[in-house]
Write an enzyme that holds these catalytic residues in place. Structure first.
Site, PDB file in Angstrom:
ATOM      1  N   SER A 103      23.646  62.257 -15.196  1.00  0.00           N
ATOM      2  CA  SER A 103      22.210  62.044 -15.325  1.00  0.00           C
ATOM      3  C   SER A 103      21.699  61.125 -14.213  1.00  0.00           C
ATOM      4  O   SER A 103      21.999  61.348 -13.044  1.00  0.00           O
ATOM      5  CB  SER A 103      21.897  61.508 -16.728  1.00  0.00           C
ATOM      6  OG  SER A 103      20.512  61.562 -16.992  1.00  0.00           O
ATOM      7  N   ASP A 197      19.858  72.905 -18.888  1.00  0.00           N
ATOM      8  CA  ASP A 197      19.482  71.493 -18.948  1.00  0.00           C
ATOM      9  C   ASP A 197      17.957  71.363 -18.937  1.00  0.00           C
ATOM     10  O   ASP A 197      17.292  71.870 -18.049  1.00  0.00           O
ATOM     11  CB  ASP A 197      20.079  70.768 -17.735  1.00  0.00           C
ATOM     12  CG  ASP A 197      19.801  69.272 -17.736  1.00  0.00           C
ATOM     13  OD1 ASP A 197      19.170  68.772 -18.683  1.00  0.00           O
ATOM     14  OD2 ASP A 197      20.226  68.603 -16.767  1.00  0.00           O
ATOM     15  N   HIS A 231      22.147  69.045 -21.293  1.00  0.00           N
ATOM     16  CA  HIS A 231      22.180  67.969 -20.299  1.00  0.00           C
ATOM     17  C   HIS A 231      23.455  67.139 -20.349  1.00  0.00           C
ATOM     18  O   HIS A 231      24.098  66.924 -19.330  1.00  0.00           O
ATOM     19  CB  HIS A 231      20.965  67.070 -20.493  1.00  0.00           C
ATOM     20  CG  HIS A 231      20.870  65.968 -19.489  1.00  0.00           C
ATOM     21  ND1 HIS A 231      20.754  66.190 -18.131  1.00  0.00           N
ATOM     22  CD2 HIS A 231      20.881  64.608 -19.633  1.00  0.00           C
ATOM     23  CE1 HIS A 231      20.690  65.037 -17.479  1.00  0.00           C
ATOM     24  NE2 HIS A 231      20.757  64.067 -18.361  1.00  0.00           N
TER      25      HIS A 231
END
Length: 292
Positions: A103, A197, A231
């Site tokens: 991330s 995602d 994600h």
């Protein structure tokens, strides 16, 4: 195995609890592990990597102990100090160093691999190819942040907040200064991206990163795609995270993906990450192998 917790002190120094070893005294390749934007250390992944003969420093960079709750800038010198600390440990001395990120910490890892010396392998999981949200400083370099427009927020049919399209395009005129010049890096990259995602456009960012390397005549990367994963590709058997609180959006948001496909992606990605680090970090004459 390095059996202790090794992490950043809140005052910017670092400490180790003098790790015990199950697999000998090393030396072992070192890995710096950074987590998502909340910034605290994620010691589970670090511990599992340690079981595979890596010495891992799970480094906090904000929101932990008395580090700033929300940093308004990042100085790579802090991360450089962490890497230097890792290199100085007797279990790591003179070994190669890798980075693992996910991330927001993905763009931090790309910046470290680009501007800091001696990074041999970087794993980037659903990150961005541009610096995001806050500026990065290193010596006389400043990489401005890629920003976002909350007007592009949507709602899913199930009622979740979808922020997948709020970030500005790194290839836009205002976005280009934020793109990290990863062609300067001397090490290797593994880009792991999920096409489902919805935190942001990881698949697009991964393609941009790979295209940039190719444009500069470099083939020092691997690209791993997961069509239906969301994600947070974590270690195997971590629960699937469809939606959760988002530290920047300050609300619960939709992260995308399908449970079965995401769980399978976590299993597959973990094997690929281990093989990538073994290939690029382990010395050819390292004869200490894990039995697990």
């Amino acid at each position: 195995m390095l059996g202790s917790n090794v992490f950043g002190d809140s005052d910017g120094r670092f400490r180790s609890d003098h790790p015990s070893t199950e697999n000998g005294k090393g030396p072992f390749p070192g890995i710096l592990d950074t987590n998502v934007f909340r910034g605290g250390p994620f010691e589970l992944r670090a511990a599992l990597l340690a079981k595979r003969n890596f010495a891992v420093l799970a480094l906090a960079f904000q929101g932990y102990q008395d580090l700033p709750k929300r940093a308004d800038r990042f100085h790579l010198e802090y991360f450089e100090e962490g890497i230097d600390f890792l290199r100085q440990q007797p279990e790591v001395k003179d070994q190669k160093i890798g980075l693992v990120s996910i991330s927001k910490s993905g763009d931090l890892a790309l910046a470290m691999a680009t501007f800091l010396p001696g990074i041999s392998a970087t794993v980037w999981i659903n990150g961005c190819n541009a610096n995001t949200l806050v500026p990065i400083y290193y010596k006389d370099i400043c990489v401005p942040p890629l920003m976002f427009d909350v007007k592009r927020t949507k709602m899913t049919p199930s009622g979740f907040v979808d922020i997948g399209d709020v970030m500005n395009d790194p290839m836009s005129e205002e976005g280009l200064p934020s793109v990290i010049p990863i062609e300067r890096a001397s090490g290797n990259f593994m880009f792991i991206m999920s096409e489902a995602d919805r935190n942001w456009q990881s698949a697009y960012y991964a393609k941009l990163a790979c295209d940039r390397l190719e444009t500069h005549g470099k083939n020092n990367y691997e690209l791993v795609r997961y069509e239906k994963a969301g994600h947070f590709i974590e270690v195997p058997y971590m629960p699937f995270c469809l939606a959760n609180f988002h530290g920047v959006a300050n609300q619960v948001v939709y992260f995308g993906g399908e449970p079965k496909a995401h769980s399978e992606a976590q299993l597959d990605a973990w094997k690929r990450i281990l093989n990538f680090f073994k290939k690029h970090l382990e010395a050819t004459n390292h004869n200490c192998k894990s039995m697990l």
